[in-house]
Design a protein around this motif. Structure first.
Motif, mmCIF file in Angstrom:
data_model
loop_
_atom_site.group_PDB
_atom_site.id
_atom_site.type_symbol
_atom_site.label_atom_id
_atom_site.label_comp_id
_atom_site.label_asym_id
_atom_site.label_seq_id
_atom_site.Cartn_x
_atom_site.Cartn_y
_atom_site.Cartn_z
ATOM 1 N N HIS A 36 9.253 -6.732 15.369
ATOM 2 C CA HIS A 36 10.390 -7.630 15.618
ATOM 3 C C HIS A 36 9.953 -8.663 16.656
ATOM 4 O O HIS A 36 9.519 -8.290 17.744
ATOM 5 C CB HIS A 36 11.587 -6.861 16.177
ATOM 6 N N GLU A 43 11.053 -11.596 19.248
ATOM 7 C CA GLU A 43 12.246 -11.965 20.016
ATOM 8 C C GLU A 43 11.877 -12.947 21.132
ATOM 9 O O GLU A 43 10.730 -13.011 21.559
ATOM 10 C CB GLU A 43 12.860 -10.714 20.682
ATOM 11 N N ILE A 95 9.572 -9.425 11.445
ATOM 12 C CA ILE A 95 10.827 -10.134 11.241
ATOM 13 C C ILE A 95 11.311 -10.766 12.543
ATOM 14 O O ILE A 95 10.871 -10.382 13.633
ATOM 15 C CB ILE A 95 11.917 -9.207 10.651
ATOM 16 N N ASN A 115 15.029 -13.186 14.069
ATOM 17 C CA ASN A 115 16.298 -13.875 13.850
ATOM 18 C C ASN A 115 16.207 -15.238 14.522
ATOM 19 O O ASN A 115 15.582 -15.374 15.572
ATOM 20 C CB ASN A 115 17.470 -13.102 14.466
ATOM 21 N N CYS A 116 16.846 -16.222 13.894
ATOM 22 C CA CYS A 116 16.862 -17.543 14.508
ATOM 23 C C CYS A 116 18.103 -18.298 14.068
ATOM 24 O O CYS A 116 18.764 -17.928 13.105
ATOM 25 C CB CYS A 116 15.602 -18.330 14.146
ATOM 26 N N GLN A 160 12.959 -17.315 4.789
ATOM 27 C CA GLN A 160 14.343 -16.894 4.995
ATOM 28 C C GLN A 160 14.648 -15.737 4.061
ATOM 29 O O GLN A 160 14.368 -15.786 2.872
ATOM 30 C CB GLN A 160 15.286 -18.065 4.732
ATOM 31 N N GLU A 195 17.700 -12.606 3.499
ATOM 32 C CA GLU A 195 18.937 -11.895 3.810
ATOM 33 C C GLU A 195 19.721 -12.559 4.933
ATOM 34 O O GLU A 195 19.549 -13.728 5.210
ATOM 35 C CB GLU A 195 18.634 -10.414 4.067
ATOM 36 N N ASN A 196 20.598 -11.810 5.588
ATOM 37 C CA ASN A 196 21.478 -12.356 6.615
ATOM 38 C C ASN A 196 21.454 -11.487 7.860
ATOM 39 O O ASN A 196 21.200 -10.296 7.797
ATOM 40 C CB ASN A 196 22.927 -12.399 6.093
ATOM 41 N N GLU A 197 21.777 -12.092 8.985
ATOM 42 C CA GLU A 197 21.903 -11.360 10.234
ATOM 43 C C GLU A 197 23.379 -11.140 10.513
ATOM 44 O O GLU A 197 24.195 -12.025 10.306
ATOM 45 C CB GLU A 197 21.307 -12.153 11.391
ATOM 46 N N MET A 198 23.699 -9.957 10.983
ATOM 47 C CA MET A 198 25.052 -9.643 11.424
ATOM 48 C C MET A 198 24.948 -9.207 12.883
ATOM 49 O O MET A 198 23.943 -8.628 13.281
ATOM 50 C CB MET A 198 25.650 -8.510 10.588
ATOM 51 N N ALA A 199 25.964 -9.456 13.664
ATOM 52 C CA ALA A 199 25.951 -9.065 15.073
ATOM 53 C C ALA A 199 27.337 -8.619 15.501
ATOM 54 O O ALA A 199 28.349 -9.138 15.017
ATOM 55 C CB ALA A 199 25.496 -10.233 15.947
#
Length: 183
Positions: free
Chosen positions: A110, A112, A146, A148-149, A164, A166-170
């Motif tokens: 990951h 970050e 992977i 996230n951005c 790109q 799938e999607n990010e959820m938070a």
């Protein structure tokens, strides 16, 4: 402040984990290395503030976090780019390795907290950080890396070889629970 060589620093992980090929692509006035226990004083938090609001916990708490990450062997890989003439941090990034039960007990890297000083942007420092962290991830045996951005940064990460997916959820914890561990 004169440039401090790696041999005189207390590093988060061995400097040899960073690709010499990627280091060689930097300007001679820049140096790529692991985060050091003395990097609080070199402006680590101020570079991270390019990303979001950064609360300064104080040097002792910062060092405690550094040590906690170092104790999680083969997990955290924070790197910095140092401006040699000033011995100050101008770019940062972190990869951490998640060990999974899937994919034959595989691992995922990951990425970050990629940040570049505003005065240094446009010099491919973010690209070099991404390349170095991806190489660490792959050399650690990760089957994928992977990150996230924001939508505006998608073109940059595509130039770095990411696609790109799938999607990010938070879900964010309430303020009163966010900094109070219960386990």
């Amino acid at each position: 402040m004169p440039f401090t060589p790696d041999s005189e620093l207390d590093l988060l992980f061995p400097a040899e984990y960073i690709s010499q090929e990627i280091r060689a692509q930097l300007h001679p006035d820049l140096h790529l290395r692991p985060l050091a226990s003395s990097d609080y004083k070199r402006g680590h938090l101020s570079i991270l503030s390019v990303l979001t609001v950064v609360t300064d916990p104080g040097e002792d708490a910062w060092i405690a976090q550094f040590n906690a990450q170092r104790e999680a062997v083969r997990t955290y890989y924070s790197i910095v780019i140092i401006d040699k003439p000033t011995d100050r941090i101008v770019a940062v990034g972190t990869a951490f390795i998640e060990r999974k039960f899937l994919r034959g007990l595989g691992s995922v890297g990951h990425i970050e907290d990629i940040a570049v000083d505003a005065k240094q942007q446009g010099k491919k420092l973010g690209l070099r950080i991404i390349q170095a962290l991806t190489a660490i991830s792959e050399n650690s045996g990760c089957y994928k890396t992977i990150l996230n951005c924001s939508d505006k940064n998608i073109p940059f990460y595509q130039k770095c070889g990411f696609e790109q997916k799938e999607n990010e959820m938070a879900r964010y914890a309430s303020q009163d629970r966010a900094h109070t561990p219960r386990l």
